[in-house]
Write a protein that holds these residues in place. Structure first.
Motif, PDB file in Angstrom:
ATOM      1  N   ASN A 170      67.949  47.759 -32.511  1.00  0.00           N
ATOM      2  CA  ASN A 170      69.111  47.007 -33.012  1.00  0.00           C
ATOM      3  C   ASN A 170      69.603  45.889 -32.087  1.00  0.00           C
ATOM      4  OD1 ASN A 170      69.160  48.614 -35.278  1.00  0.00           O
ATOM      5  ND2 ASN A 170      70.961  49.810 -34.688  1.00  0.00           N
ATOM      6  N   ARG A 171      68.710  45.307 -31.274  1.00  0.00           N
ATOM      7  CA  ARG A 171      69.163  44.216 -30.393  1.00  0.00           C
ATOM      8  C   ARG A 171      68.198  43.032 -30.509  1.00  0.00           C
ATOM      9  NH1 ARG A 171      69.693  48.401 -25.998  1.00  0.00           N
ATOM     10  NH2 ARG A 171      71.864  49.072 -26.000  1.00  0.00           N
ATOM     11  N   PRO A 172      68.135  42.382 -31.642  1.00  0.00           N
ATOM     12  CA  PRO A 172      67.153  41.299 -31.805  1.00  0.00           C
ATOM     13  C   PRO A 172      67.376  40.134 -30.855  1.00  0.00           C
ATOM     14  CG  PRO A 172      68.711  41.319 -33.637  1.00  0.00           C
ATOM     15  CD  PRO A 172      68.938  42.577 -32.861  1.00  0.00           C
ATOM     16  N   ASP A 173      68.619  39.801 -30.539  1.00  0.00           N
ATOM     17  CA  ASP A 173      68.891  38.626 -29.711  1.00  0.00           C
ATOM     18  C   ASP A 173      68.400  38.826 -28.286  1.00  0.00           C
ATOM     19  OD1 ASP A 173      70.050  37.437 -31.910  1.00  0.00           O
ATOM     20  OD2 ASP A 173      72.085  38.049 -31.385  1.00  0.00           O
ATOM     21  N   THR A 174      68.759  39.945 -27.672  1.00  0.00           N
ATOM     22  CA  THR A 174      68.291  40.170 -26.300  1.00  0.00           C
ATOM     23  C   THR A 174      66.810  40.544 -26.281  1.00  0.00           C
ATOM     24  OG1 THR A 174      69.101  42.475 -26.374  1.00  0.00           O
ATOM     25  CG2 THR A 174      70.556  40.796 -25.396  1.00  0.00           C
ATOM     26  N   LEU A 175      66.317  41.178 -27.336  1.00  0.00           N
ATOM     27  CA  LEU A 175      64.888  41.488 -27.400  1.00  0.00           C
ATOM     28  C   LEU A 175      64.058  40.207 -27.372  1.00  0.00           C
ATOM     29  CD1 LEU A 175      62.465  43.370 -27.750  1.00  0.00           C
ATOM     30  CD2 LEU A 175      62.908  43.364 -30.214  1.00  0.00           C
ATOM     31  N   LYS A 176      64.509  39.186 -28.064  1.00  0.00           N
ATOM     32  CA  LYS A 176      63.793  37.905 -28.054  1.00  0.00           C
ATOM     33  C   LYS A 176      63.685  37.360 -26.625  1.00  0.00           C
ATOM     34  CE  LYS A 176      63.757  33.344 -30.237  1.00  0.00           C
ATOM     35  NZ  LYS A 176      63.375  32.622 -29.004  1.00  0.00           N
ATOM     36  N   ILE A 177      64.768  37.442 -25.866  1.00  0.00           N
ATOM     37  CA  ILE A 177      64.758  36.971 -24.477  1.00  0.00           C
ATOM     38  C   ILE A 177      63.800  37.812 -23.647  1.00  0.00           C
ATOM     39  CG2 ILE A 177      66.181  36.676 -22.408  1.00  0.00           C
ATOM     40  CD1 ILE A 177      68.580  36.231 -24.341  1.00  0.00           C
ATOM     41  N   ALA A 178      63.821  39.128 -23.876  1.00  0.00           N
ATOM     42  CA  ALA A 178      62.933  40.029 -23.143  1.00  0.00           C
ATOM     43  C   ALA A 178      61.469  39.691 -23.420  1.00  0.00           C
ATOM     44  CB  ALA A 178      63.235  41.476 -23.527  1.00  0.00           C
ATOM     45  N   ILE A 179      61.122  39.504 -24.695  1.00  0.00           N
ATOM     46  CA  ILE A 179      59.733  39.186 -25.058  1.00  0.00           C
ATOM     47  C   ILE A 179      59.301  37.859 -24.441  1.00  0.00           C
ATOM     48  CG2 ILE A 179      58.214  38.585 -26.983  1.00  0.00           C
ATOM     49  CD1 ILE A 179      59.865  40.602 -28.660  1.00  0.00           C
ATOM     50  N   ASP A 180      60.164  36.865 -24.521  1.00  0.00           N
ATOM     51  CA  ASP A 180      59.832  35.561 -23.937  1.00  0.00           C
ATOM     52  C   ASP A 180      59.540  35.692 -22.441  1.00  0.00           C
ATOM     53  OD1 ASP A 180      60.071  34.256 -26.358  1.00  0.00           O
ATOM     54  OD2 ASP A 180      62.132  33.582 -25.999  1.00  0.00           O
ATOM     55  N   SER A 181      60.275  36.579 -21.765  1.00  0.00           N
ATOM     56  CA  SER A 181      60.046  36.740 -20.324  1.00  0.00           C
ATOM     57  C   SER A 181      58.694  37.381 -20.028  1.00  0.00           C
ATOM     58  CB  SER A 181      61.180  37.564 -19.691  1.00  0.00           C
ATOM     59  OG  SER A 181      61.068  38.958 -19.973  1.00  0.00           O
ATOM     60  N   VAL A 182      58.147  38.126 -20.990  1.00  0.00           N
ATOM     61  CA  VAL A 182      56.793  38.675 -20.832  1.00  0.00           C
ATOM     62  C   VAL A 182      55.752  37.599 -21.140  1.00  0.00           C
ATOM     63  CG1 VAL A 182      55.187  40.498 -21.477  1.00  0.00           C
ATOM     64  CG2 VAL A 182      57.639  40.955 -21.496  1.00  0.00           C
ATOM     65  N   LEU A 183      55.978  36.846 -22.199  1.00  0.00           N
ATOM     66  CA  LEU A 183      55.040  35.791 -22.565  1.00  0.00           C
ATOM     67  C   LEU A 183      54.946  34.719 -21.486  1.00  0.00           C
ATOM     68  CD1 LEU A 183      55.941  35.380 -26.347  1.00  0.00           C
ATOM     69  CD2 LEU A 183      53.965  36.578 -25.369  1.00  0.00           C
ATOM     70  N   GLU A 184      55.963  34.592 -20.664  1.00  0.00           N
ATOM     71  CA  GLU A 184      55.984  33.587 -19.592  1.00  0.00           C
ATOM     72  C   GLU A 184      55.401  34.107 -18.277  1.00  0.00           C
ATOM     73  OE1 GLU A 184      60.119  32.651 -19.459  1.00  0.00           O
ATOM     74  OE2 GLU A 184      60.090  31.551 -21.360  1.00  0.00           O
ATOM     75  N   GLN A 185      54.902  35.343 -18.262  1.00  0.00           N
ATOM     76  CA  GLN A 185      54.345  35.897 -17.024  1.00  0.00           C
ATOM     77  C   GLN A 185      53.162  35.070 -16.522  1.00  0.00           C
ATOM     78  OE1 GLN A 185      55.406  38.906 -15.130  1.00  0.00           O
ATOM     79  NE2 GLN A 185      57.145  38.122 -16.307  1.00  0.00           N
ATOM     80  N   THR A 186      53.076  34.930 -15.208  1.00  0.00           N
ATOM     81  CA  THR A 186      51.934  34.223 -14.617  1.00  0.00           C
ATOM     82  C   THR A 186      50.673  35.076 -14.656  1.00  0.00           C
ATOM     83  OG1 THR A 186      52.530  35.021 -12.404  1.00  0.00           O
ATOM     84  CG2 THR A 186      53.432  32.886 -13.094  1.00  0.00           C
ATOM     85  N   TYR A 187      50.833  36.390 -14.769  1.00  0.00           N
ATOM     86  CA  TYR A 187      49.669  37.274 -14.870  1.00  0.00           C
ATOM     87  C   TYR A 187      49.097  37.174 -16.285  1.00  0.00           C
ATOM     88  CZ  TYR A 187      46.698  41.373 -14.514  1.00  0.00           C
ATOM     89  OH  TYR A 187      45.609  42.216 -14.514  1.00  0.00           O
ATOM     90  N   PRO A 188      47.762  37.007 -16.427  1.00  0.00           N
ATOM     91  CA  PRO A 188      47.202  36.643 -17.733  1.00  0.00           C
ATOM     92  C   PRO A 188      46.916  37.786 -18.693  1.00  0.00           C
ATOM     93  CG  PRO A 188      45.475  36.602 -16.062  1.00  0.00           C
ATOM     94  CD  PRO A 188      46.759  36.909 -15.334  1.00  0.00           C
ATOM     95  N   ASN A 189      46.703  39.010 -18.214  1.00  0.00           N
ATOM     96  CA  ASN A 189      46.157  40.051 -19.093  1.00  0.00           C
ATOM     97  C   ASN A 189      47.216  41.103 -19.406  1.00  0.00           C
ATOM     98  OD1 ASN A 189      44.292  41.398 -20.654  1.00  0.00           O
ATOM     99  ND2 ASN A 189      43.236  42.357 -18.920  1.00  0.00           N
ATOM    100  N   ILE A 190      48.030  40.806 -20.393  1.00  0.00           N
ATOM    101  CA  ILE A 190      49.157  41.669 -20.765  1.00  0.00           C
ATOM    102  C   ILE A 190      49.160  41.882 -22.274  1.00  0.00           C
ATOM    103  CG2 ILE A 190      51.686  41.852 -20.865  1.00  0.00           C
ATOM    104  CD1 ILE A 190      51.846  40.192 -18.333  1.00  0.00           C
ATOM    105  N   GLU A 191      49.421  43.114 -22.682  1.00  0.00           N
ATOM    106  CA  GLU A 191      49.741  43.392 -24.082  1.00  0.00           C
ATOM    107  C   GLU A 191      51.198  43.851 -24.151  1.00  0.00           C
ATOM    108  OE1 GLU A 191      47.467  46.608 -25.734  1.00  0.00           O
ATOM    109  OE2 GLU A 191      48.419  48.132 -24.467  1.00  0.00           O
ATOM    110  N   ILE A 192      51.822  43.601 -25.287  1.00  0.00           N
ATOM    111  CA  ILE A 192      53.217  43.994 -25.494  1.00  0.00           C
ATOM    112  C   ILE A 192      53.254  44.972 -26.663  1.00  0.00           C
ATOM    113  CG2 ILE A 192      55.559  43.211 -25.989  1.00  0.00           C
ATOM    114  CD1 ILE A 192      54.712  40.421 -24.999  1.00  0.00           C
ATOM    115  N   ILE A 193      53.725  46.178 -26.398  1.00  0.00           N
ATOM    116  CA  ILE A 193      53.841  47.209 -27.436  1.00  0.00           C
ATOM    117  C   ILE A 193      55.319  47.382 -27.763  1.00  0.00           C
ATOM    118  CG2 ILE A 193      53.346  49.599 -28.067  1.00  0.00           C
ATOM    119  CD1 ILE A 193      50.826  48.010 -27.455  1.00  0.00           C
ATOM    120  N   ILE A 194      55.698  47.090 -28.995  1.00  0.00           N
ATOM    121  CA  ILE A 194      57.090  47.239 -29.431  1.00  0.00           C
ATOM    122  C   ILE A 194      57.147  48.316 -30.491  1.00  0.00           C
ATOM    123  CG2 ILE A 194      59.101  46.105 -30.447  1.00  0.00           C
ATOM    124  CD1 ILE A 194      57.803  43.418 -29.535  1.00  0.00           C
TER     125      ILE A 194
END
Length: 287
Positions: A14-38
């Protein structure tokens, strides 16, 4: 050694606004090999609607909507679905520094017997502005340190404070967590589930504390910790006692310090009267 897969797992609610910020911070990681499980435990469709534009252009994001509320089981579902060699939980209201994963993985790659890497975490408010540290989030050391896991565990246990960090803060190797996240010595801890997992890791090897802020811990009125209130503290006595089986608090003075710390925190609250009696009996055996 290549770039092992890191799974960033997010139990959403139930937190779409802060979740969007959280996801963006993962997509911006300098490390290349990441998966995101939500894994979405929400009571409405707002999180799913926010995520729809993300999913097609970002195949590294894997989204699962629960048919019913799973509560703590949602944490386990995220973990079970993760394919990575390494795991980092991310709360849906927290944020990663863009170099978090890269800087933490360095220690796993270059040093032996590391089972947990944590860091200073910067507290932020609802709008992302920096806040002064809380007692639990104050910087432990001014420089980055590698230390025995049990030493770091004892530091937290004797203070009755999770100085190691919230779920967002810690990176660990999946194979090192031999019980489900939040279990310790066969018991599920619901209110200090992160600290229970950290003890399970710390008893197996060394820890790294990075003095730089590599995550941002958001404080806001709707936070789960606020809703749990002082009840969250009730599980500390059980974990203090159980931790001795793994070699934490391995002398009378450390154990006594932890018990007295707990007693001091709950001494003026009627609901902890039985805990105080139990502590007093334990203290008598230590004298």
């Amino acid at each position: 050694m290549g770039n092992p897969l890191v799974s960033v797992v997010i139990p959403a609610y139930n937190r779409p606004d802060t979740l969007k910020i959280a996801i963006d911070s993962v997509l911006e990681q300098t490390y290349p090999n990441i998966e995101i499980i939500i894994c979405d435990d929400s009571t409405d469709d707002r999180v799913q609607e926010m995520l729809d534009p993300y999913l097609d252009p970002n195949p590294k994001i894997k989204y699962h909507r629960n048919e019913r509320n799973l509560f703590l089981e949602n944490w386990h579902k995220c973990y079970d679905l993760a394919s990575g060699e390494y795991i980092n939980y991310l709360m849906d209201d927290d944020v990663f520094h863009k170099e978090k994963i890269a800087k933490m993985l360095y220690f796993f790659n270059d040093f032996d017997n590391i089972t947990l890497v944590t860091s200073y975490r910067q507290t932020i408010n609802e709008t992302g502005d920096f806040l002064p540290p809380l007692r639990a989030t104050s910087r432990l050391y001014e420089e980055t340190r590698i230390l025995e896991g049990k030493l770091l565990g004892n530091l937290a246990l004797t203070r009755c404070l999770n100085v190691i960090g919230e779920p967002t803060t810690v990176l660990f190797r999946k194979k090192d967590l031999t019980e489900p996240f939040g279990f310790y010595k066969g018991k599920q801890y619901s209110l200090i589930n992160d600290f229970a997992a950290w003890l399970s890791l710390l008893c197996k090897g060394k820890a790294v504390y990075i003095s730089e802020a590599l995550s941002y811990f958001r404080l806001h009125p709707n936070q789960n910790n606020n809703k749990m209130g002082f009840a969250a503290f009730s599980q500390w006595l059980e974990i203090i006692i159980a931790s001795r089986e793994d070699g934490f608090l391995d002398n009378k003075e450390l154990f006594k310090t932890a018990l007295l710390s707990y007693r001091e925190r709950v001494n003026h609250y009627d609901q902890f009267a039985e805990d105080i009696k139990r502590i007093d009996k334990l203290l008598i055996t230590l004298d």
